[in-house]
Scaffold this motif. Structure first.
Motif, PDB file in Angstrom:
ATOM      1  N   ALA A   1       5.353   2.581   4.577  1.00  0.00           N
ATOM      2  CA  ALA A   1       6.314   1.335   4.199  1.00  0.00           C
ATOM      3  C   ALA A   1       7.471   0.992   5.325  1.00  0.00           C
ATOM      4  N   ALA A   2       7.770   2.004   5.817  1.00  0.00           N
ATOM      5  CA  ALA A   2       9.037   1.648   6.902  1.00  0.00           C
ATOM      6  C   ALA A   2       8.590   1.285   8.172  1.00  0.00           C
ATOM      7  N   TRP A   3       7.673   2.042   8.724  1.00  0.00           N
ATOM      8  CA  TRP A   3       7.400   1.361  10.155  1.00  0.00           C
ATOM      9  C   TRP A   3       5.802   1.644  10.479  1.00  0.00           C
ATOM     10  N   GLY A   4       5.162   1.191   9.443  1.00  0.00           N
ATOM     11  CA  GLY A   4       3.734   1.176   9.426  1.00  0.00           C
ATOM     12  C   GLY A   4       2.812   2.419   9.619  1.00  0.00           C
TER      13      GLY A   4
ATOM     14  N   TRP B   1       3.024  11.178  -0.506  1.00  0.00           N
ATOM     15  CA  TRP B   1       4.336  10.167  -0.802  1.00  0.00           C
ATOM     16  C   TRP B   1       5.164  10.339   0.358  1.00  0.00           C
ATOM     17  N   ARG B   2       5.260  11.457   1.380  1.00  0.00           N
ATOM     18  CA  ARG B   2       5.931  11.374   2.633  1.00  0.00           C
ATOM     19  C   ARG B   2       5.126  10.527   3.637  1.00  0.00           C
ATOM     20  N   GLY B   3       4.046  10.320   3.576  1.00  0.00           N
ATOM     21  CA  GLY B   3       3.412   9.399   4.585  1.00  0.00           C
ATOM     22  C   GLY B   3       3.503   8.088   4.125  1.00  0.00           C
TER      23      GLY B   3
ATOM     24  N   VAL C   1       0.831  -1.023   0.148  1.00  0.00           N
ATOM     25  CA  VAL C   1      -0.038   0.089   0.093  1.00  0.00           C
ATOM     26  C   VAL C   1       0.688   1.224  -0.081  1.00  0.00           C
ATOM     27  N   GLY C   2       1.982   1.179   0.630  1.00  0.00           N
ATOM     28  CA  GLY C   2       3.131   2.322   0.775  1.00  0.00           C
ATOM     29  C   GLY C   2       3.517   2.703  -0.446  1.00  0.00           C
ATOM     30  N   ALA C   3       3.882   1.477  -1.244  1.00  0.00           N
ATOM     31  CA  ALA C   3       4.484   1.836  -2.490  1.00  0.00           C
ATOM     32  C   ALA C   3       3.467   2.479  -3.429  1.00  0.00           C
ATOM     33  N   ALA C   4       2.154   2.086  -3.293  1.00  0.00           N
ATOM     34  CA  ALA C   4       1.166   2.332  -4.411  1.00  0.00           C
ATOM     35  C   ALA C   4       0.819   4.046  -4.131  1.00  0.00           C
ATOM     36  N   VAL C   5       0.793   4.443  -2.786  1.00  0.00           N
ATOM     37  CA  VAL C   5       0.474   5.586  -2.403  1.00  0.00           C
ATOM     38  C   VAL C   5       1.564   6.378  -2.758  1.00  0.00           C
ATOM     39  N   TYR C   6       2.855   5.946  -2.700  1.00  0.00           N
ATOM     40  CA  TYR C   6       3.940   6.812  -2.897  1.00  0.00           C
ATOM     41  C   TYR C   6       4.003   7.154  -4.315  1.00  0.00           C
ATOM     42  N   VAL C   7       3.742   6.301  -5.121  1.00  0.00           N
ATOM     43  CA  VAL C   7       3.703   6.611  -6.667  1.00  0.00           C
ATOM     44  C   VAL C   7       2.604   7.604  -6.985  1.00  0.00           C
TER      45      VAL C   7
END
Length: 266
Positions: A212-215, A205-207, A153-159
């Motif tokens: 992706a790093a610490w939930g 993307w910052r969030g 999810v983090g990767a998708a929202v980051y993109v």
């Protein structure tokens, strides 16, 4: 009585003069963050945490997709996701400075922005490597065995956030480069959705990077911190500048586009 300190802006609004020192400083320093994150993810971060008595995650075997540049990194896939996020942010910000921004960006600002990003990215990396806080210990994602839900999810929202920030700034540059738009407020395309849509993309993307790093704690703290910074510093500074420059046009834009950063949220 102490004088109230005014919010500070790193960009010299309205100053379109070139600043080679600022550009060279930023382009020289900013990639060092990605290099640092690689060394931390490749083993030095784990060694530092172990020396401090902090247990670390058990790393999987290196992800080897048969692509030489990735194979040589010898990183597990979750580690690689974080490294790509660091590299993507570096490339995006350099592109913004040399390809999209028209205003003066000094060497002092270049150093400050680089340090800010390096501190946040290093914190993400260390929280990720520590077993007590790592997002790899979070829920799994259906159908994906090598990555957890927070990484996917983090990767998708980051993109999404990177694209939103970059595309909105590209649209604004194209608008400003057209002489017919001289003196007009950009209010079409993505800018019809929120008045500071590029800032909203940055918050996303910052969030997502922290997610992706610490939930979830990382998502809440980093996205919340960045949103608050924009709401109390970045937006008021830019709003004052635009009000003075565009007058009633800017007032009309604010009435018509009610969302500030992210449509439907704020």
């Amino acid at each position: 009585m102490a004088k109230r300190e005014e919010p500070r802006d790193l960009i010299r609004r309205g100053d379109l003069s070139s600043n080679p020192a600022g550009v060279l400083t930023f382009c020289g320093l900013r990639p060092l963050d990605t290099l640092l994150q690689y060394h931390l993810l490749a083993g030095s971060g784990e060694a530092l945490l172990t020396k401090a008595g902090i247990s670390t995650i058990a790393a999987d075997s290196a992800f080897q997709p048969g692509i030489a540049v990735i194979d040589r990194l010898k990183l597990p896939l979750p580690h690689l996701v974080l490294l790509v996020m660091s590299a993507g942010a570096t490339l995006k910000q350099i592109y913004w400075l040399v390809g999209l921004s028209r205003e003066n960006f000094g060497a002092g600002a270049a150093v400050g922005v680089t340090l800010f990003n390096t501190v946040l990215n290093t914190a993400n990396t260390m929280f990720f490597l520590a077993s007590a806080t790592s997002a790899v210990n979070g829920p799994s994602f259906p159908g994906v065995s090598s990555l957890g839900a927070y990484q996917v999810v983090g990767a998708a929202v980051y993109v999404l956030g990177i694209l939103l920030e970059t595309c909105s700034e590209y649209q604004r540059k194209a608008f400003k480069d057209d002489p017919a738009n001289e003196g007009n407020v950009m209010r079409t395309g993505l800018w019809s959705l929120a008045r500071h849509i590029n800032y909203g993309g940055y918050v996303l993307w910052r969030g997502a990077y922290a997610l992706a790093a610490w939930g979830l704690p990382g998502l809440v703290l980093l996205a919340g911190f960045q949103a608050r910074d924009f709401a109390t510093r970045g937006v008021p500074v830019l709003d004052e500048y635009c009000s003075k420059r565009y007058g009633e046009q800017w007032a009309s834009f604010k009435r018509d586009v009610k969302w500030v950063l992210i449509p439907g949220v704020y």
